[in-house]
Design an enzyme around this catalytic site. Structure first.
Site, mmCIF file in Angstrom:
data_model
loop_
_atom_site.group_PDB
_atom_site.id
_atom_site.type_symbol
_atom_site.label_atom_id
_atom_site.label_comp_id
_atom_site.label_asym_id
_atom_site.label_seq_id
_atom_site.Cartn_x
_atom_site.Cartn_y
_atom_site.Cartn_z
ATOM 1 N N ILE A 154 0.813 -1.214 0.000
ATOM 2 C CA ILE A 154 0.000 0.000 0.000
ATOM 3 C C ILE A 154 0.853 1.275 0.000
ATOM 4 C CG2 ILE A 154 -1.997 -1.080 1.086
ATOM 5 C CD1 ILE A 154 -1.075 0.050 3.761
ATOM 6 N N ASP A 276 11.143 14.819 10.177
ATOM 7 C CA ASP A 276 10.522 14.673 8.853
ATOM 8 C C ASP A 276 8.998 14.817 8.970
ATOM 9 O OD1 ASP A 276 10.595 14.409 6.122
ATOM 10 O OD2 ASP A 276 10.629 12.228 6.119
#
Length: 439
Positions: A154, A276
């Protein structure tokens, strides 16, 4: 009326009180990582509870799937006490034998070291957070993903692929596989270990939950709670899904992320910097609540000194000071959060806007209605006031000088206050001006 009870990591001893079984409002209870023993209270709630809530204890038993029956556990406990008596009585005799055996095994091990190293590559070394059936769960995951076939993938990234694993029990997990690349072996191992170390220290409703991990010859695997709506960047790219993400939901997403950052920066034993914070690393559950994910670049800060490290993160979200210093601080996450908040209300990354302001003019005033996602209806007056308050904090986070950016805790407090400092109901906040700092 208690809904959720978390007593994990408290070194508690003794029994779980049987009265817990009559607490009808409980929806979750976590007593993991203690020294508890004996039977789990008998009730329908506890019978259907996942074993993760009771893992890493002394000797719990009961009807929870994954726990041993109490009759067997009690018998084993008595046997264990008998063994302790025998061991204490025979220690003086065995000590000399152990020393002798250790010497023999040391020399034997030296001769066999090469063989052990070669065999080690073919062995699957499973390390699991699940206390009883972790190995079995991983086997089920391998089966559910058909040995991690592409049809179950995915998401992909530089060092990892993510798979959806639906077990026969109906449980669904997201499984991240860290790729083994020979020339980047140290990097792969660093990403894997860094994510585990960071997430084992964090328990927060807006940070993705790590259920288990595995290291084997096939790769490094991290098993997470599955998020039904995927990541934020894909939601914003899809017109249909972006419209579902209305203004109220976007306001809540900003709060979810800043609360998680405040916890990471201020409430952990040592500050944890994600490094991040991007829309790709914000996952959404079925109720559109946000979860920070992907801690492969996270760093636990040394509060007593500088934290020099290589640059990590995503272009367009990196704090400007990282261009001339390698000292990472919590303010790096705050800058990324400011970009993310703008992106959320604009519906796309604000990079083009920031670049145009920097290149074409010294006047960085922007009307708020020009920043809003045109795919949504214009917000009502009250919602516009809330959005203006959030964008006001977001632009503070974009200050080039990190000392002028707010800390996560103060940003969280200000955003949670609901923009009460701007109480004028007669101001048209859609036409209000925001001053966006540029580099």
């Amino acid at each position: 009326m208690l809904d959720a009870l978390n007593l994990s990591h408290n070194e508690l001893t003794g029994l779980i009180p049987s009265s817990f079984g009559s607490m009808g409002s409980l929806t979750s209870i976590d007593v993991s990582y203690n020294e508890l023993e004996g039977p789990v209270p008998e009730s329908r709630f506890f019978q259907g509870a996942p074993v993760q809530w009771f893992m890493h204890n002394k000797l719990l038993c009961g009807e929870v799937k994954g726990l041993p029956p109490c009759t067997i556990a009690t018998h084993e406990g008595r046997q264990r006490n008998a063994y302790k008596i025998i061991v204490v009585a025979t220690v003086p005799i065995l000590l000399s034998l152990v020393l002798l055996a250790a010497t023999v095994m040391f020399w034997h091990g030296r001769r066999k070291s090469k063989q052990i190293i070669s065999n080690k590559e073919t062995q699957a070394n499973v390390f699991s957070i699940w206390s009883f059936d972790g190995v079995d769960v991983f086997k089920q995951i391998v089966e559910a993903t058909k040995d991690f076939s592409e049809m179950h993938c995915i998401g992909t990234g530089s060092y990892r692929s993510v798979y959806k694993a639906t077990l026969k029990t109906g449980e669904i997990f997201a499984v991240k596989k860290i790729h083994i690349i020979e020339e980047d072996y140290c990097m792969n191992e660093s990403v894997f270990n860094r994510e585990i170390v960071a997430l084992l220290q964090i328990r927060h409703r807006n940070i993705v939950k790590l259920f288990g991990y595995c290291s084997s010859s096939k790769g490094r695997f991290l098993i997470y709670k599955y998020m039904e709506r995927g990541d934020l960047v894909e939601t914003l790219r899809s017109n249909e899904r972006a419209i579902e993400l209305d203004w109220k939901r976007r306001i809540q997403l900003v709060l979810d992320v800043v609360h998680a950052l405040a916890f990471m920066h201020h409430d952990c034993s040592s500050p944890i910097v994600h490094r991040d914070i991007t829309s790709k690393n914000i996952l959404l559950d079925v109720e559109f609540r946000a979860y920070i994910s992907d801690f492969g670049t996270a760093k636990i800060l040394n509060v007593n000194g500088r934290n020099i490290t290589q640059i990590a993160g995503t272009k367009g979200y990196l704090a400007p000071e990282l261009a001339y210093t390698q000292n990472v601080t919590e303010k790096c996450d705050i800058y990324s959060f400011g970009v993310l908040a703008l992106e959320l209300f604009m519906g796309s990354h604000p990079g083009d806007l920031l670049s145009s302001l920097h290149l074409t003019t010294n006047k960085n005033d922007v009307c708020m209605k020009n920043l809003l996602d045109s795919r949504l209806e214009i917000p009502d007056a009250e919602t516009a006031r809330e959005i203006y308050g959030m964008l006001s904090v977001a632009v503070q986070c974009l200050e080039p000088n990190p000392s002028r950016r707010p800390m996560a805790r103060s940003a969280s407090d200000e955003l949670s206050a609901g923009f009460k400092i701007y109480g004028d109901q007669h101001v048209d906040y859609l036409d209000a001006v925001l001053t966006i700092p540029t580099q």
